[in-house]
Scaffold this active site. Structure first.
Site, PDB file in Angstrom:
ATOM      1  N   CYS A 181      44.213  38.238  42.719  1.00 15.78           N
ATOM      2  CA  CYS A 181      43.383  38.208  43.919  1.00 15.78           C
ATOM      3  C   CYS A 181      44.208  37.563  45.032  1.00 15.78           C
ATOM      4  CB  CYS A 181      42.069  37.459  43.679  1.00 15.78           C
ATOM      5  SG  CYS A 181      42.274  35.725  43.250  1.00 15.78           S
ATOM      6  N   THR A 182      43.585  37.207  46.133  1.00 15.64           N
ATOM      7  CA  THR A 182      44.333  36.733  47.299  1.00 15.64           C
ATOM      8  C   THR A 182      45.075  35.425  47.047  1.00 15.64           C
ATOM      9  OG1 THR A 182      42.630  37.751  48.661  1.00 15.64           O
ATOM     10  CG2 THR A 182      44.174  36.286  49.779  1.00 15.64           C
TER      11      THR A 182
END
Ligand SMILES: [Zn+2]
Ligand SMILES: [Zn+2]
Length: 385
Positions: free
Chosen positions: A212-213
């Site tokens: 994810c980020t």
């Protein structure tokens, strides 16, 4: 009296200035700024009081950004004058709960990523919609650095993007499964279904690689998938943000292609020069992401330069018509319509959008407007005059 004073103090711990003024102030500041992010799942007590302390201390250090704190921890994306980095580090380390918390510095950064300081007390530091008592949130997947993540990819692991659909639009790992859901909860259900289906078809379950980020969502997602018996679950340590940093520092090949969607004014930071998406309006290769400038719409879309000019930075001819009105008429039109949405929404059906544009252009050519209600308003005005 004491009560009034207390509420005044709290009131001061907010920024009430207009965005344009804030932008101007930031522009004239003339200080190099650094954008960074960090998070930690940690038990916090007296969260409200802590929030006010942090606001006062961090404001004094020139910190801007978006911070969520809750009883379960902290999740922060901030920018601050580069000269204050060390003081900020000391400030974090002075509290046991934040001591040595690793932070990630954004790669591509003009220092203008945030306009104000916002610290919000939330129930959770990430709105994940999962019932935490149903599984052990500390039993997380194995953390992989960039090199090991690349190696597992080469060995055929199943790569899963744990971000929301709109975040995957302009960049992702090669061959990654990109959920269609626009919430974390939806994405994780989708991933469960995909894996279950593969198992039901008799496929041997490969190792799972989550990313994810910034890594925070994979903490929950990996614990959740492990709890449900989905085998060997790994996650990208520090997320795409730190992957980009490691790739650069170690001269590795980036298997993440394109741009990384970020939650600040920039919307994206470039990881590689690959363009993995196309303009939602004309289909040309483009990874230019923006919001429809019509305030009641504000939909996120991939839009090439040519289409941005053609549609006046709007998603459609009908939004363009409103956006190009004189400002007072726009305001009149917006009355009674909701302009503010805290939730990011993206156009998820580019073909549908192109069809809508085609129909709208036809109507516009025939009728001269897509908003008959505007003519009525103007006629009333003329009659009254
Ligand atoms: Zn275009
Ligand atoms: Zn629009």
């Amino acid at each position: 009296m004491l009560h009034i004073f207390a509420s005044m103090e709290t009131h001061r711990l907010r920024n009430l200035l207009h965005p344009d003024l804030l932008r101007e102030r930031l522009g004239s500041e003339g200080k190099a700024r650094t954008t960074l992010s960090f998070y930690r799942y940690v038990r916090l007590a007296e969260v409200e009081a802590l929030r006010h302390e942090l606001y006062a201390e961090w404001e004094a250090l020139g910190v801007l950004g978006r911070i969520y704190i809750s009883q379960e921890g902290i999740n922060a994306q901030v920018s601050l004058p580069t000269v204050n980095l060390e003081a900020f580090r000391n400030n974090l380390d002075a509290r046991e709960a934040f001591k040595d918390v690793p932070w990630k510095i954004a790669v591509e950064d003009d220092g203008k990523s945030f306009l104000k300081l916002m610290i919000k007390v939330r129930k959770k530091i990430v709105a994940d919609g999962l019932a935490d008592d149903a599984f052990d949130v500390t039993d997380v997947g194995e953390h992989l650095d960039a090199g090991r993540f690349n190696r597992k990819m080469a060995e055929g692991a199943l790569v899963i993007d744990m971000r929301n659909n709109y975040e995957c639009l302009i960049g992702h790992f090669e061959g990654a499964y990109l959920p269609k859901a626009d919430t974390f909860r939806g994405a994780i259900d989708e991933v469960k279904d995909v894996i279950t289906l593969r198992q039901a078809q008799g496929e041997e379950l490969p190792e799972i690689l989550l990313y994810c980020t910034g890594g925070i969502r994979c903490e929950k997602a990996s614990a959740y998938l492990k709890h449900h018996g989905f085998g060997k679950v790994n996650q990208l340590h520090g997320g795409i943000i730190d992957y980009a940093r490691q790739i650069k520092a170690q001269g590795l090949e980036s298997r993440y292609k394109g741009q990384n969607f970020v939650f600040d004014e920039r919307l994206a930071e470039r990881i590689t020069d690959d363009v993995v998406s196309s303009c939602m309006q004309c289909g040309a290769a483009s990874d230019r992401i923006s919001n429809c400038k019509e305030a009641t719409c504000n939909m996120l879309l991939v839009q090439c330069e040519a289409c941005a000019a053609k549609y006046a930075d709007c998603c459609s001819p009908s939004c363009r018509e409103i956006h190009l009105l004189p400002i007072e008429e726009q305001r009149d039109w917006r009355k009674g319509r909701s302009t503010r949405s805290s939730k990011t929404k993206a156009i998820n059906d580019p073909e549908g959008l192109r069809e809508r544009i085609r129909v709208e252009e036809e109507l516009l050519a025939r009728n001269g407007t897509l908003h008959p209600e505007l003519i009525k308003v103007n006629q009333t005005k003329t009659n009254n005059a």
